[in-house]
Design a protein around this motif. Structure first.
Motif, PDB file in Angstrom:
ATOM      1  N   ASP A 121       0.836  -1.214   0.000  1.00 50.83           N
ATOM      2  CA  ASP A 121       0.000   0.000   0.000  1.00 50.83           C
ATOM      3  C   ASP A 121       0.864   1.255   0.000  1.00 50.83           C
ATOM      4  OD1 ASP A 121      -2.268  -1.583   0.008  1.00 50.83           O
ATOM      5  OD2 ASP A 121      -2.662  -1.326   2.163  1.00 50.83           O
ATOM      6  N   ARG A 122       1.929   1.257   0.812  1.00 53.31           N
ATOM      7  CA  ARG A 122       2.805   2.435   0.885  1.00 53.31           C
ATOM      8  C   ARG A 122       3.525   2.642  -0.445  1.00 53.31           C
ATOM      9  NH1 ARG A 122       5.032   5.824   4.903  1.00 53.31           N
ATOM     10  NH2 ARG A 122       3.151   5.140   5.960  1.00 53.31           N
ATOM     11  N   ILE A 123       3.970   1.562  -1.063  1.00 47.00           N
ATOM     12  CA  ILE A 123       4.641   1.676  -2.363  1.00 47.00           C
ATOM     13  C   ILE A 123       3.677   2.248  -3.393  1.00 47.00           C
ATOM     14  CG2 ILE A 123       5.673   0.367  -4.270  1.00 47.00           C
ATOM     15  CD1 ILE A 123       6.778  -1.579  -2.094  1.00 47.00           C
ATOM     16  N   LYS A 124       2.450   1.763  -3.393  1.00 50.46           N
ATOM     17  CA  LYS A 124       1.446   2.240  -4.347  1.00 50.46           C
ATOM     18  C   LYS A 124       1.167   3.727  -4.155  1.00 50.46           C
ATOM     19  CE  LYS A 124      -3.083   1.076  -6.175  1.00 50.46           C
ATOM     20  NZ  LYS A 124      -4.207   0.130  -6.109  1.00 50.46           N
ATOM     21  N   MET A 125       1.125   4.180  -2.897  1.00 49.46           N
ATOM     22  CA  MET A 125       0.830   5.588  -2.599  1.00 49.46           C
ATOM     23  C   MET A 125       1.997   6.519  -2.927  1.00 49.46           C
ATOM     24  SD  MET A 125      -1.320   5.487   1.027  1.00 49.46           S
ATOM     25  CE  MET A 125       0.176   5.932   1.853  1.00 49.46           C
ATOM     26  N   THR A 126       3.230   6.043  -2.792  1.00 47.63           N
ATOM     27  CA  THR A 126       4.379   6.951  -2.855  1.00 47.63           C
ATOM     28  C   THR A 126       5.232   6.846  -4.113  1.00 47.63           C
ATOM     29  OG1 THR A 126       5.782   5.389  -1.663  1.00 47.63           O
ATOM     30  CG2 THR A 126       4.583   7.022  -0.347  1.00 47.63           C
ATOM     31  N   THR A 127       5.111   5.761  -4.849  1.00 49.77           N
ATOM     32  CA  THR A 127       5.987   5.577  -6.010  1.00 49.77           C
ATOM     33  C   THR A 127       5.163   5.105  -7.199  1.00 49.77           C
ATOM     34  OG1 THR A 127       6.504   3.352  -5.288  1.00 49.77           O
ATOM     35  CG2 THR A 127       8.068   5.052  -4.687  1.00 49.77           C
ATOM     36  N   GLU A 128       4.719   6.019  -7.986  1.00 54.48           N
ATOM     37  CA  GLU A 128       3.840   5.706  -9.111  1.00 54.48           C
ATOM     38  C   GLU A 128       4.504   4.746 -10.096  1.00 54.48           C
ATOM     39  OE1 GLU A 128       1.611   8.094 -12.666  1.00 54.48           O
ATOM     40  OE2 GLU A 128       1.813   9.091 -10.738  1.00 54.48           O
ATOM     41  N   GLY A 129       3.826   3.633 -10.355  1.00 54.18           N
ATOM     42  CA  GLY A 129       4.272   2.697 -11.376  1.00 54.18           C
ATOM     43  C   GLY A 129       5.250   1.635 -10.925  1.00 54.18           C
ATOM     44  N   ILE A 130       5.933   1.823  -9.815  1.00 53.79           N
ATOM     45  CA  ILE A 130       6.936   0.836  -9.398  1.00 53.79           C
ATOM     46  C   ILE A 130       6.276  -0.451  -8.926  1.00 53.79           C
ATOM     47  CG2 ILE A 130       8.709   0.293  -7.682  1.00 53.79           C
ATOM     48  CD1 ILE A 130       9.805   3.045  -7.971  1.00 53.79           C
ATOM     49  N   LEU A 131       5.166  -0.354  -8.217  1.00 54.01           N
ATOM     50  CA  LEU A 131       4.510  -1.543  -7.674  1.00 54.01           C
ATOM     51  C   LEU A 131       4.182  -2.552  -8.776  1.00 54.01           C
ATOM     52  CD1 LEU A 131       3.397  -2.951  -5.142  1.00 54.01           C
ATOM     53  CD2 LEU A 131       1.205  -1.844  -5.615  1.00 54.01           C
ATOM     54  N   ASP A 132       3.770  -2.059  -9.935  1.00 54.26           N
ATOM     55  CA  ASP A 132       3.405  -2.948 -11.042  1.00 54.26           C
ATOM     56  C   ASP A 132       4.602  -3.724 -11.594  1.00 54.26           C
ATOM     57  OD1 ASP A 132       0.813  -2.011 -10.804  1.00 54.26           O
ATOM     58  OD2 ASP A 132       1.088  -0.468 -12.341  1.00 54.26           O
ATOM     59  N   THR A 133       5.812  -3.247 -11.335  1.00 54.75           N
ATOM     60  CA  THR A 133       7.008  -3.917 -11.850  1.00 54.75           C
ATOM     61  C   THR A 133       7.657  -4.820 -10.805  1.00 54.75           C
ATOM     62  OG1 THR A 133       8.554  -2.168 -11.163  1.00 54.75           O
ATOM     63  CG2 THR A 133       7.470  -1.923 -13.328  1.00 54.75           C
ATOM     64  N   MET A 134       7.052  -4.921  -9.631  1.00 55.22           N
ATOM     65  CA  MET A 134       7.658  -5.662  -8.525  1.00 55.22           C
ATOM     66  C   MET A 134       7.010  -7.030  -8.339  1.00 55.22           C
ATOM     67  SD  MET A 134       8.159  -2.730  -5.632  1.00 55.22           S
ATOM     68  CE  MET A 134       9.237  -3.728  -4.632  1.00 55.22           C
ATOM     69  N   MET A 135       7.802  -7.942  -7.780  1.00 61.10           N
ATOM     70  CA  MET A 135       7.303  -9.239  -7.356  1.00 61.10           C
ATOM     71  C   MET A 135       7.683  -9.383  -5.884  1.00 61.10           C
ATOM     72  SD  MET A 135       8.291 -13.034  -8.747  1.00 61.10           S
ATOM     73  CE  MET A 135       8.070 -12.471 -10.408  1.00 61.10           C
ATOM     74  N   PHE A 136       6.774  -9.920  -5.082  1.00 63.86           N
ATOM     75  CA  PHE A 136       7.007 -10.086  -3.647  1.00 63.86           C
ATOM     76  C   PHE A 136       6.975 -11.555  -3.272  1.00 63.86           C
ATOM     77  CE2 PHE A 136       5.249  -5.910  -4.272  1.00 63.86           C
ATOM     78  CZ  PHE A 136       6.074  -5.117  -3.502  1.00 63.86           C
ATOM     79  N   TYR A 137       7.702 -11.881  -2.206  1.00 63.86           N
ATOM     80  CA  TYR A 137       7.781 -13.250  -1.737  1.00 63.86           C
ATOM     81  C   TYR A 137       7.924 -13.221  -0.224  1.00 63.86           C
ATOM     82  CZ  TYR A 137       9.805 -17.981  -1.288  1.00 63.86           C
ATOM     83  OH  TYR A 137      10.077 -19.281  -0.940  1.00 63.86           O
ATOM     84  N   TYR A 138       6.910 -13.727   0.471  1.00 59.62           N
ATOM     85  CA  TYR A 138       6.906 -13.781   1.932  1.00 59.62           C
ATOM     86  C   TYR A 138       6.493 -15.188   2.343  1.00 59.62           C
ATOM     87  CZ  TYR A 138       6.282 -11.955   6.694  1.00 59.62           C
ATOM     88  OH  TYR A 138       6.391 -11.696   8.042  1.00 59.62           O
ATOM     89  N   PRO A 139       7.443 -16.117   2.323  1.00 61.68           N
ATOM     90  CA  PRO A 139       7.100 -17.523   2.569  1.00 61.68           C
ATOM     91  C   PRO A 139       6.692 -17.767   4.018  1.00 61.68           C
ATOM     92  CG  PRO A 139       9.475 -17.276   2.442  1.00 61.68           C
ATOM     93  CD  PRO A 139       8.884 -15.934   2.097  1.00 61.68           C
ATOM     94  N   THR A 140       5.617 -18.529   4.167  1.00 64.74           N
ATOM     95  CA  THR A 140       5.122 -18.876   5.493  1.00 64.74           C
ATOM     96  C   THR A 140       4.924 -20.380   5.591  1.00 64.74           C
ATOM     97  OG1 THR A 140       2.820 -18.602   4.810  1.00 64.74           O
ATOM     98  CG2 THR A 140       3.912 -16.668   5.760  1.00 64.74           C
ATOM     99  N   ARG A 141       4.747 -20.840   6.797  1.00 68.25           N
ATOM    100  CA  ARG A 141       4.433 -22.240   7.043  1.00 68.25           C
ATOM    101  C   ARG A 141       3.305 -22.299   8.063  1.00 68.25           C
ATOM    102  NH1 ARG A 141       8.655 -20.972  10.313  1.00 68.25           N
ATOM    103  NH2 ARG A 141       8.728 -21.895  12.375  1.00 68.25           N
ATOM    104  N   THR A 142       2.580 -23.407   8.053  1.00 67.35           N
ATOM    105  CA  THR A 142       1.475 -23.590   8.992  1.00 67.35           C
ATOM    106  C   THR A 142       2.000 -24.231  10.264  1.00 67.35           C
ATOM    107  OG1 THR A 142      -0.056 -23.882   7.152  1.00 67.35           O
ATOM    108  CG2 THR A 142      -0.798 -24.629   9.317  1.00 67.35           C
ATOM    109  N   VAL A 143       1.658 -23.615  11.391  1.00 70.22           N
ATOM    110  CA  VAL A 143       2.032 -24.136  12.701  1.00 70.22           C
ATOM    111  C   VAL A 143       0.740 -24.460  13.444  1.00 70.22           C
ATOM    112  CG1 VAL A 143       3.115 -23.563  14.911  1.00 70.22           C
ATOM    113  CG2 VAL A 143       4.156 -22.795  12.790  1.00 70.22           C
ATOM    114  N   VAL A 144       0.690 -25.626  14.033  1.00 69.26           N
ATOM    115  CA  VAL A 144      -0.483 -26.028  14.807  1.00 69.26           C
ATOM    116  C   VAL A 144      -0.121 -25.938  16.283  1.00 69.26           C
ATOM    117  CG1 VAL A 144      -2.118 -27.880  15.301  1.00 69.26           C
ATOM    118  CG2 VAL A 144      -1.250 -27.571  12.979  1.00 69.26           C
ATOM    119  N   GLN A 145      -0.922 -25.156  17.028  1.00 67.91           N
ATOM    120  CA  GLN A 145      -0.715 -25.013  18.465  1.00 67.91           C
ATOM    121  C   GLN A 145      -2.002 -25.400  19.179  1.00 67.91           C
ATOM    122  OE1 GLN A 145       0.390 -20.832  18.493  1.00 67.91           O
ATOM    123  NE2 GLN A 145       2.520 -21.393  18.840  1.00 67.91           N
ATOM    124  N   HIS A 146      -1.865 -25.798  20.404  1.00 64.48           N
ATOM    125  CA  HIS A 146      -3.043 -26.141  21.205  1.00 64.48           C
ATOM    126  C   HIS A 146      -3.331 -24.986  22.155  1.00 64.48           C
ATOM    127  CE1 HIS A 146      -3.049 -30.215  19.681  1.00 64.48           C
ATOM    128  NE2 HIS A 146      -1.743 -30.234  19.856  1.00 64.48           N
TER     129      HIS A 146
END
Length: 185
Positions: free
Chosen positions: A14-39
């Protein structure tokens, strides 16, 4: 980039979209997660998604755009540099290093295509293979000489020379992580 406290990949985008016109469309993001089971305290299982590397959002964009990007979103994230000196370049991760990381955690970014190859027959004894993932044997070339055990393990014999061999029993290496080595002659 390292997200500042309280930020998420969505707030960064959201911040990139608001502050840097056009850059967001040229970017790729990667935030790998895993599932953790807790009781919980009532004994029920609760699933949560947790990042593999807390607070680090991987991104892909042209190198020349990184300084402008970081100057506009510094309140919500910062990018690692090679040193803490003026003029130091921003750190990069090579494609090879990123693929190794992705293989290690078993989760791939959108620019990495993978398909499972189902073989009509298992690889035969005597086939020369290169291990391309799945753990400590990564990168090793070996000749398949193994015995699959009934308990789900496999006993491998790695022929190092005509007179020397190593033998060990491990959890079976899945075939998706090995590639036949093509003869060069």
């Amino acid at each position: 980039m390292k997200m500042r406290s309280g930020q998420t990949p969505d707030t960064i985008k959201d911040r990139i979209k608001m502050t840097t016109e056009g850059i967001l469309d040229t970017m790729m993001f990667y935030y790998p997660t895993r599932t953790v089971v807790q009781h919980n305290n009532k004994g029920k299982s609760v699933k949560r998604e947790v990042p593999f590397v807390h607070g680090v959002l991987f991104f892909k964009v042209s190198r020349n755009k990184v300084p402008l990007l970081m100057s506009r979103i510094g309140e919500v994230a910062w990018c690692f540099k090679y040193s803490n000196t003026t003029g130091s370049k921003y750190c990069t991760i090579s494609r090879k290093e990123m693929r190794a990381f992705q293989r290690c955690i078993g989760e791939f970014s959108p620019d990495f295509e993978m398909e499972l190859e189902v073989r009509d027959q298992p690889l035969e004894k005597g086939t020369v293979v290169k291990i391309n993932g799945g753990g400590r044997l990564l990168g090793l070339e070996a000749v398949i000489e193994s015995v699959k055990n009934v308990n789900g393990t496999r006993t491998y014999t790695l022929k190092l020379t005509n007179y020397l061999q190593a033998r060990w029993t491990v959890k079976d290496v899945e075939e998706v992580y090995i590639d036949p080595v093509k003869n060069s002659g």
